[in-house]
Design an enzyme around this catalytic site. Structure first.
Site, PDB file in Angstrom:
ATOM      1  N   ASP A   1      43.965  54.606  58.498  1.00 19.30           N
ATOM      2  CA  ASP A   1      43.992  55.716  57.915  1.00 19.30           C
ATOM      3  C   ASP A   1      44.389  55.863  56.315  1.00 19.30           C
ATOM      4  O   ASP A   1      45.277  56.145  55.938  1.00 19.30           O
ATOM      5  CB  ASP A   1      46.075  56.493  58.555  1.00 19.30           C
ATOM      6  CG  ASP A   1      46.013  55.912  59.809  1.00 19.30           C
ATOM      7  OD1 ASP A   1      45.095  57.094  60.611  1.00 19.30           O
ATOM      8  OD2 ASP A   1      46.986  56.175  60.422  1.00 19.30           O
TER       9      ASP A   1
ATOM     10  N   GLU B   1      43.945  66.545  64.407  1.00 21.71           N
ATOM     11  CA  GLU B   1      45.207  65.471  63.347  1.00 21.71           C
ATOM     12  C   GLU B   1      44.519  64.961  62.056  1.00 21.71           C
ATOM     13  O   GLU B   1      43.105  64.835  62.345  1.00 21.71           O
ATOM     14  CB  GLU B   1      45.897  64.228  63.765  1.00 21.71           C
ATOM     15  CG  GLU B   1      45.184  63.258  64.278  1.00 21.71           C
ATOM     16  CD  GLU B   1      45.309  62.108  64.964  1.00 21.71           C
ATOM     17  OE1 GLU B   1      46.529  62.066  65.344  1.00 21.71           O
ATOM     18  OE2 GLU B   1      44.631  61.034  64.943  1.00 21.71           O
TER      19      GLU B   1
END
Length: 328
Positions: free
Chosen positions: A34, A199
């Protein structure tokens, strides 16, 4: 025979032209998840922030590296009152009101007992960050999960996007400060629904376009001890676009990203190719050095065992067609 050779040559050339570029060199040994990226024009350094611990920091004077792990954003656990406050996730960095501003999530795998916090810094260097604590939170039974934050400043003001699985990705306004919730959760529904594995929403407006783009990750990243999903169901980066930073966002087929359709909504930006498997967890920024739009993400090497480490991927994006395309 002549036409066959010409056709074969055209196919080879076309494959070369339209093949997805591999990540630019210099980052394929940097293990992250991420990632989020920004540039400090004073120190002339790129900063990459990533999931794990107190949010790891890597720096480099060039997008091609070498990248050096220089420490963490927070020196101790976050002041967010959540069981995940010592193992922070999914940072998102921006420059707001003269300070570098980083949002992060505090949670645990599969839990809705989650919170998003924020920290600020004058330089992005380790030791310079001030933790401002919680911005929003979620609990079991909510229609959203307060993880995977993303901030954008649009003409309406600061907008915080968030969400993973459950009923999708949402957005609330912040005002008057970067840690002040101005509208009730869950807020505006941007994408996803009914437990869809979507997401990592990231809203971005390139300087070359009038559209706002919602990038998001969708699919499965196999964990250690599991097996890879059927081809096409693994993690990937999808996108939709809209006239405003609050949406609604539509894919190239004209479908609202919140709809439950088969095949699922969203236009593919980056999927598995070559030795790049299950790319996602993306963020995008306008690089003032190259003057290009840059996307960073994590991916697994297909040649590694299932559940192996994920690496830093960096690519340029081209929006000239009206839709983002990964280019060399």
């Amino acid at each position: 025979m002549k036409f066959t050779l010409i056709g074969t040559l055209f196919s080879i050339l076309a494959a070369g032209v339209f093949a997805t570029p591999n990540p630019i060199s210099g980052s394929d040994t940097i293990v992250v998840r991420d990632p989020s990226i920004w540039y400090n024009s004073a120190s002339k350094k790129y900063f990459v922030f990533a999931t794990g611990g107190k949010i790891g920091i890597w720096t480099s004077t060039a997008l091609t590296g070498p990248w050096t792990n220089v420490g963490t954003v927070l020196s101790s656990c976050s002041t967010v009152n959540n069981p995940g406050n010592c193992e922070l996730w999914a940072p998102d960095v921006n420059f707001i009101d003269g300070l570098y501003t980083l949002y992060y999530a505090a949670s645990s795998l599969g839990s809705q007992d989650s919170a998003i916090g924020v920290a600020t810094s004058p330089s992005m260097e380790p030791g310079s960050w001030t933790d401002l604590g919680e911005v929003i939170s979620s609990q079991s039974g909510d229609v959203f999960n307060a993880i995977d934050p993303n901030i954008i400043l649009d003409p309406v003001g600061l907008q915080l996007s968030f969400g993973s699985f459950w009923n999708g990705i949402f957005q609330v306004g912040l005002w008057p400060g970067v840690n002040n919730q101005a509208s009730a959760t869950p807020g505006t529904h941007l994408a996803g629904n009914s437990g869809r594995p979507s997401e990592g929403g990231f809203v971005y407006k390139p300087q070359s376009q009038n559209f706002y783009y919602l990038f998001f990750s969708d699919g499965i990243t196999p964990l250690a001890g599991s097996s890879r999903p059927p081809a096409g169901q693994e993690y990937k980066v999808l996108v939709g676009r809209g006239a405003a930073g609050q949406g609604p966002f539509f894919d190239q087929n004209g479908n609202d990203l919140t709809l439950a359709l088969s095949p699922p909504t969203g236009t593919l930006v980056l999927g598995s190719h070559d030795n790049v498997y299950a790319p996602g967890g993306q963020s995008i920024f306008a690089d003032p050095v190259s003057r290009r739009d840059v996307m960073v993400y994590h991916y697994v090497k297909l040649s590694d065992p299932v559940g192996g480490p994920s690496y830093l991927g960096i690519n340029y994006l081209d929006f000239s067609s009206g839709w983002p395309v990964v280019v060399a």
